[in-house]
Design an enzyme around this catalytic site. Structure first.
Site, PDB file in Angstrom:
ATOM      1  N   ASP A 153      -5.220  -8.197   1.069  1.00 18.70           N
ATOM      2  CA  ASP A 153      -5.084  -8.331  -0.060  1.00 18.70           C
ATOM      3  C   ASP A 153      -3.963  -9.502  -0.659  1.00 18.70           C
ATOM      4  O   ASP A 153      -3.994 -10.285  -1.460  1.00 18.70           O
ATOM      5  CB  ASP A 153      -4.668  -7.060  -0.980  1.00 18.70           C
ATOM      6  CG  ASP A 153      -5.688  -6.121  -1.079  1.00 18.70           C
ATOM      7  OD1 ASP A 153      -6.884  -6.331  -0.739  1.00 18.70           O
ATOM      8  OD2 ASP A 153      -5.358  -5.211  -1.689  1.00 18.70           O
ATOM      9  N   GLU A 164       1.103  -1.155   0.219  1.00 22.83           N
ATOM     10  CA  GLU A 164       0.044  -0.175  -0.010  1.00 22.83           C
ATOM     11  C   GLU A 164       0.980   1.267  -0.067  1.00 22.83           C
ATOM     12  O   GLU A 164       1.954   1.158   0.575  1.00 22.83           O
ATOM     13  CB  GLU A 164      -0.988   0.086   1.115  1.00 22.83           C
ATOM     14  CG  GLU A 164      -1.996  -1.169   1.304  1.00 22.83           C
ATOM     15  CD  GLU A 164      -2.757  -1.300   0.013  1.00 22.83           C
ATOM     16  OE1 GLU A 164      -3.345  -0.297  -0.311  1.00 22.83           O
ATOM     17  OE2 GLU A 164      -2.946  -2.399  -0.330  1.00 22.83           O
ATOM     18  N   ASP A 180       3.590  -3.184  -8.197  1.00 23.70           N
ATOM     19  CA  ASP A 180       4.282  -3.399  -6.797  1.00 23.70           C
ATOM     20  C   ASP A 180       5.977  -3.183  -6.987  1.00 23.70           C
ATOM     21  O   ASP A 180       6.517  -2.516  -6.142  1.00 23.70           O
ATOM     22  CB  ASP A 180       3.916  -4.406  -6.122  1.00 23.70           C
ATOM     23  CG  ASP A 180       2.355  -4.410  -5.709  1.00 23.70           C
ATOM     24  OD1 ASP A 180       1.950  -4.052  -4.666  1.00 23.70           O
ATOM     25  OD2 ASP A 180       1.587  -4.848  -6.422  1.00 23.70           O
ATOM     26  N   HIS A 197      -8.044  -3.243   0.197  1.00 16.74           N
ATOM     27  CA  HIS A 197      -7.035  -2.426   0.143  1.00 16.74           C
ATOM     28  C   HIS A 197      -6.171  -2.556   1.338  1.00 16.74           C
ATOM     29  O   HIS A 197      -5.526  -1.645   1.566  1.00 16.74           O
ATOM     30  CB  HIS A 197      -7.581  -1.187  -0.147  1.00 16.74           C
ATOM     31  CG  HIS A 197      -8.496  -1.103  -1.524  1.00 16.74           C
ATOM     32  ND1 HIS A 197      -7.902  -1.479  -2.765  1.00 16.74           N
ATOM     33  CD2 HIS A 197      -9.742  -0.749  -1.737  1.00 16.74           C
ATOM     34  CE1 HIS A 197      -8.954  -1.255  -3.414  1.00 16.74           C
ATOM     35  NE2 HIS A 197     -10.000  -1.025  -3.008  1.00 16.74           N
TER      36      HIS A 197
END
Length: 348
Positions: free
Chosen positions: A297, A135, A233, A292
């Site tokens: 996740d 995140e 990512d 999220h």
């Protein structure tokens, strides 16, 4: 954060991409979803085509028997073996095809596990797969030059032999350039200002990640690979974060499995059907946890990976970073595990 990642993926900020059209048109690998249902899949340990071990004759005979089973016979057999019988009609070429793959994969894995202890062939590229889903700081409408900083670093570890999630790691990260989280970011991720203010900066957290991986002997005793939901990512968030933190990009994260590519190739579905929520739905699964949340996740991505392994998909590295560019790894490339992790190194 997968939908928000898609929104920012098209922006040309800080990450060069190579051969995007080529990636989108990448042909499915025969290792991922073999065309011949009656033939045993290529085992990583048999990369030179040596199927002389007697176990492969047994597997081939079993595959032939499975091919002749009716849909109801397949369902009954799966239930007897306590294998999941939930399916969506949108997966692969039909429910019966998926049931056959699942039963074949189970039988093959059982036979190869028996022979592996005696030095026979095995059925996996890696001993462990490590799922990562960052995140990062964000705005509702990110400007083109916005630098996303990682604020949650989760990892979920899958044992590919037992097909189980065996461990997790999670830490929050204090952002440096934009220490104040936007209201949008807090609402989206559930990460509060207090959480990041009490967290350590990225290099310290990365060092703990390295220690966590080293403690589990990944890259030394055990072969492993990183797995992500998409390219962002590693190619974007980690790439940006390493520059912001003035550290070198960690070698163990330079190659990874993009599960969206693997899912699309294996189940033969378009890339538009490879969002996290869609993949879960098509496999008859429901999201568990808070959307999220990086750790939640990652856990749900891991559940998809486990299901794909159960269905006979041999997940393997298919993307990498080289010279700051995102590149595809062709299915013909040698299969290598991630290198042993080392502590962060300064760019200076």
């Amino acid at each position: 954060m997968d939908e928000h990642k898609e929104n920012i993926h098209g922006q040309e900020d800080n990450v060069k991409t190579s051969s995007v059209k080529e990636q989108e048109k990448e042909k499915p690998s025969s290792r991922l979803c073999p065309a011949g249902e009656s033939a045993p899949q290529v085992s990583p340990s048999q990369s030179k085509g040596d199927f002389s071990h007697p176990v492969y004759k047994e597997i081939a005979l079993a595959n032939g028997h499975i091919n002749r089973m009716t849909k109801e016979e397949l369902r009954i057999k799966l239930a007897e073996l306590k294998l999941d019988t939930r399916f969506s009609l949108g997966v692969c070429r039909g429910v019966k095809d998926v049931m056959k793959k699942r039963l074949k994969s189970h039988y093959k894995k059982q036979k190869l596990m028996q022979t592996a202890a005696e030095g026979g062939p095995t059925d996996t590229y890696y001993d462990y797969i490590c799922v990562v889903d960052f995140e990062a700081t964000c705005e509702e409408d990110n400007p083109s030059d916005f630098l996303h900083e990682i604020i949650e670093f989760p990892m979920v570890l899958i044992n590919t032999h037992t097909l189980e999630i065996v461990d997790t790691f999670q830490e929050y990260v204090k952002p440096e350039l934009n220490p104040q989280l936007s209201d949008f970011c807090v609402k989206l991720t559930g990460i509060t200002q207090k959480m990041v203010e009490e967290a350590d900066p990225f290099p310290v957290v990365l060092q703990r990640v390295v220690s966590w991986l080293q403690k589990r002997e990944l890259g030394t005793k055990y072969k492993y690979a990183i797995l992500t939901d998409g390219s962002w990512d590693m190619s974007k968030f980690l790439n940006i974060q390493c520059r912001v933190s003035r550290i070198k990009y960690p070698p163990f994260a330079k190659k990874w499995i993009n599960i969206r590519k693997s899912y699309g190739n294996f189940y033969k579905v378009p890339r538009t059907q490879t969002k996290l929520s869609t993949m879960l739905e098509k496999l008859g699964l429901t999201y568990e946890g808070r959307p999220h949340s990086g750790l939640d996740d990652s856990r749900n991505i891991a559940r998809i990976a486990v299901r794909m392994l159960q269905d006979g998909c041999q997940l393997r590295v298919n993307e990498r970073m080289h010279g700051g560019q995102l590149l595809s790894v062709p299915s013909s490339a040698p299969v290598e595990g991630a290198p042993p992790p080392h502590n962060p190194r300064s760019r200076d």
